[in-house]
Design a protein around this motif. Structure first.
Motif, PDB file in Angstrom:
ATOM      1  N   ASP A  92       0.827  -1.213   0.000  1.00 36.11           N
ATOM      2  CA  ASP A  92       0.000   0.000   0.000  1.00 36.11           C
ATOM      3  C   ASP A  92       0.859   1.261   0.000  1.00 36.11           C
ATOM      4  N   GLN A  93       1.942   1.253   0.770  1.00 36.42           N
ATOM      5  CA  GLN A  93       2.817   2.423   0.824  1.00 36.42           C
ATOM      6  C   GLN A  93       3.531   2.644  -0.511  1.00 36.42           C
ATOM      7  N   ILE A  94       3.988   1.568  -1.128  1.00 38.35           N
ATOM      8  CA  ILE A  94       4.640   1.691  -2.434  1.00 38.35           C
ATOM      9  C   ILE A  94       3.633   2.173  -3.470  1.00 38.35           C
ATOM     10  N   ALA A  95       2.406   1.652  -3.421  1.00 35.50           N
ATOM     11  CA  ALA A  95       1.362   2.091  -4.354  1.00 35.50           C
ATOM     12  C   ALA A  95       1.057   3.575  -4.171  1.00 35.50           C
ATOM     13  N   GLU A  96       1.036   4.035  -2.931  1.00 35.29           N
ATOM     14  CA  GLU A  96       0.775   5.451  -2.674  1.00 35.29           C
ATOM     15  C   GLU A  96       1.841   6.332  -3.335  1.00 35.29           C
ATOM     16  N   LYS A  97       3.119   5.963  -3.173  1.00 30.69           N
ATOM     17  CA  LYS A  97       4.197   6.711  -3.820  1.00 30.69           C
ATOM     18  C   LYS A  97       4.117   6.587  -5.344  1.00 30.69           C
ATOM     19  N   PHE A  98       3.754   5.390  -5.820  1.00 34.33           N
ATOM     20  CA  PHE A  98       3.590   5.169  -7.253  1.00 34.33           C
ATOM     21  C   PHE A  98       2.543   6.131  -7.816  1.00 34.33           C
ATOM     22  N   TYR A  99       1.395   6.208  -7.160  1.00 35.51           N
ATOM     23  CA  TYR A  99       0.325   7.093  -7.621  1.00 35.51           C
ATOM     24  C   TYR A  99       0.742   8.558  -7.560  1.00 35.51           C
ATOM     25  N   GLU A 100       1.517   8.939  -6.551  1.00 34.82           N
ATOM     26  CA  GLU A 100       2.001  10.325  -6.469  1.00 34.82           C
ATOM     27  C   GLU A 100       2.842  10.682  -7.684  1.00 34.82           C
ATOM     28  N   LEU A 101       3.638   9.729  -8.160  1.00 36.43           N
ATOM     29  CA  LEU A 101       4.507   9.979  -9.315  1.00 36.43           C
ATOM     30  C   LEU A 101       3.799   9.810 -10.649  1.00 36.43           C
ATOM     31  N   MET A 102       3.038   8.722 -10.790  1.00 31.36           N
ATOM     32  CA  MET A 102       2.508   8.354 -12.104  1.00 31.36           C
ATOM     33  C   MET A 102       1.091   8.832 -12.383  1.00 31.36           C
ATOM     34  N   TYR A 103       0.295   9.061 -11.340  1.00 33.00           N
ATOM     35  CA  TYR A 103      -1.124   9.326 -11.586  1.00 33.00           C
ATOM     36  C   TYR A 103      -1.719  10.238 -10.509  1.00 33.00           C
ATOM     37  N   PRO A 104      -1.061  11.381 -10.235  1.00 30.34           N
ATOM     38  CA  PRO A 104      -1.641  12.272  -9.232  1.00 30.34           C
ATOM     39  C   PRO A 104      -2.952  12.894  -9.722  1.00 30.34           C
ATOM     40  N   SER A 105      -3.126  12.960 -11.057  1.00 31.72           N
ATOM     41  CA  SER A 105      -4.385  13.430 -11.647  1.00 31.72           C
ATOM     42  C   SER A 105      -4.486  12.888 -13.063  1.00 31.72           C
ATOM     43  N   LYS A 106      -5.686  12.955 -13.632  1.00 30.92           N
ATOM     44  CA  LYS A 106      -5.885  12.450 -14.993  1.00 30.92           C
ATOM     45  C   LYS A 106      -5.147  13.294 -16.024  1.00 30.92           C
ATOM     46  N   THR A 107      -4.729  14.496 -15.631  1.00 29.59           N
ATOM     47  CA  THR A 107      -4.066  15.394 -16.575  1.00 29.59           C
ATOM     48  C   THR A 107      -2.555  15.437 -16.406  1.00 29.59           C
ATOM     49  N   THR A 108      -2.000  14.554 -15.578  1.00 32.25           N
ATOM     50  CA  THR A 108      -0.544  14.492 -15.426  1.00 32.25           C
ATOM     51  C   THR A 108       0.066  14.015 -16.742  1.00 32.25           C
ATOM     52  N   ILE A 109       1.068  14.726 -17.204  1.00 38.65           N
ATOM     53  CA  ILE A 109       1.648  14.442 -18.518  1.00 38.65           C
ATOM     54  C   ILE A 109       3.096  13.987 -18.382  1.00 38.65           C
ATOM     55  N   LEU A 110       3.431  12.902 -19.075  1.00 38.83           N
ATOM     56  CA  LEU A 110       4.812  12.440 -19.177  1.00 38.83           C
ATOM     57  C   LEU A 110       5.456  13.097 -20.392  1.00 38.83           C
ATOM     58  N   THR A 111       6.722  13.390 -20.295  1.00 37.17           N
ATOM     59  CA  THR A 111       7.454  13.955 -21.426  1.00 37.17           C
ATOM     60  C   THR A 111       7.983  12.808 -22.275  1.00 37.17           C
ATOM     61  N   LEU A 112       7.540  12.755 -23.531  1.00 36.92           N
ATOM     62  CA  LEU A 112       7.936  11.679 -24.443  1.00 36.92           C
ATOM     63  C   LEU A 112       8.870  12.211 -25.520  1.00 36.92           C
ATOM     64  N   GLU A 113       9.614  11.303 -26.138  1.00 34.35           N
ATOM     65  CA  GLU A 113      10.541  11.625 -27.220  1.00 34.35           C
ATOM     66  C   GLU A 113       9.958  11.191 -28.562  1.00 34.35           C
ATOM     67  N   ASP A 114      10.700  11.457 -29.611  1.00 36.37           N
ATOM     68  CA  ASP A 114      10.426  10.934 -30.960  1.00 36.37           C
ATOM     69  C   ASP A 114       9.107  11.413 -31.548  1.00 36.37           C
ATOM     70  N   GLY A 115       8.669  12.628 -31.206  1.00 39.16           N
ATOM     71  CA  GLY A 115       7.460  13.190 -31.802  1.00 39.16           C
ATOM     72  C   GLY A 115       6.159  12.716 -31.174  1.00 39.16           C
ATOM     73  N   PHE A 116       6.213  12.087 -30.012  1.00 39.24           N
ATOM     74  CA  PHE A 116       5.010  11.619 -29.326  1.00 39.24           C
ATOM     75  C   PHE A 116       4.623  12.596 -28.216  1.00 39.24           C
ATOM     76  N   THR A 117       3.321  12.712 -27.994  1.00 39.45           N
ATOM     77  CA  THR A 117       2.792  13.567 -26.941  1.00 39.45           C
ATOM     78  C   THR A 117       1.819  12.772 -26.087  1.00 39.45           C
ATOM     79  N   HIS A 118       2.074  12.734 -24.807  1.00 33.52           N
ATOM     80  CA  HIS A 118       1.166  12.076 -23.857  1.00 33.52           C
ATOM     81  C   HIS A 118       0.132  13.114 -23.439  1.00 33.52           C
TER      82      HIS A 118
END
Length: 143
Positions: free
Chosen positions: A82-108
Motif C-alpha cells: 500500500d505504501q509503495i502504491a501510494e508513492k507510485f500514484y504520487e509519481l505516475m497518476y496524481p491526476s488524470k491530466t498528469t503528462i509524461l514527457t515523451l521523445e520521438d514526436g510523441f505527446t502524452h
C-alpha cells in the motif's frame, strides 16, 4: 503507424526512478526482475498498444501493467504494498491530466486507471509475499 512503446517506456522508467522508498529504494525493472526473490521491487511492462485515432490523426492507447512486489520474513500485512502504491500514484497518476514527457514526436495527453488489484498472500519458506498489480492506460498522439 509509429510505435510509441520505447518512448513511453523511457518516460515511465525516468519517472519511477525518482526514488520510491520503503524504507530503502524500491528498484524498478522493465519486463522482469533479475534474480530477485526477496524484498520490494516494481516490474512494469507494456501489455498492448491500440489505435484510437481517426483517419486524420495518429492517436494510441497503451496499456501498461505495473507489478509492485513485496516480501518480508515471517509475515506481511500488506502495508508495504500500500505504501509503495501510494508513492507510485504520487509519481505516475496524481491526476488524470498528469503528462509524461515523451521523445520521438510523441505527446502524452491523458491517463486512465484500468484496475488496481491486490493479490492473495503467498508463503514460501520463511518469506511472505503480497503483491499489487496496477494497470494504467496512456493516451498518446504522434506528429
Amino acid at each position: 503507424m509509429k510505435s510509441c512503446n520505447l518512448s513511453l517506456r523511457k518516460a515511465i522508467f525516468a519517472k519511477l526512478n525518482q526514488e520510491i522508498t520503503n524504507p530503502t529504494v524500491v528498484p524498478v525493472f522493465y519486463n522482469y526482475a533479475p534474480n530477485l526473490t526477496n524484498g520490494n521491487y516494481i516490474v512494469f511492462s507494456i501489455l498492448s498498444q491500440r489505435e484510437i485515432g481517426t483517419a486524420c490523426s495518429n492517436t494510441y492507447a497503451v496499456n501498461v501493467q505495473f507489478k509492485l512486489y513485496t516480501s518480508s520474513i515471517g509475515g506481511n500485512t500488506g502495508v508495504a504494498a500500500d505504501q509503495i502504491a501510494e508513492k507510485f500514484y504520487e509519481l505516475m497518476y496524481p491526476s488524470k491530466t498528469t503528462i509524461l514527457t515523451l521523445e520521438d514526436g510523441f505527446t502524452h495527453f491523458g491517463t486512465q486507471l484500468l484496475n488496481d488489484t491486490i493479490t492473495n498472500k503467498v508463503e514460501a519458506g520463511n518469506q511472505v509475499y503480497i503483491d499489487r498489480i496496477i494497470n494504467l492506460e496512456f493516451q498518446i498522439s504522434s506528429t
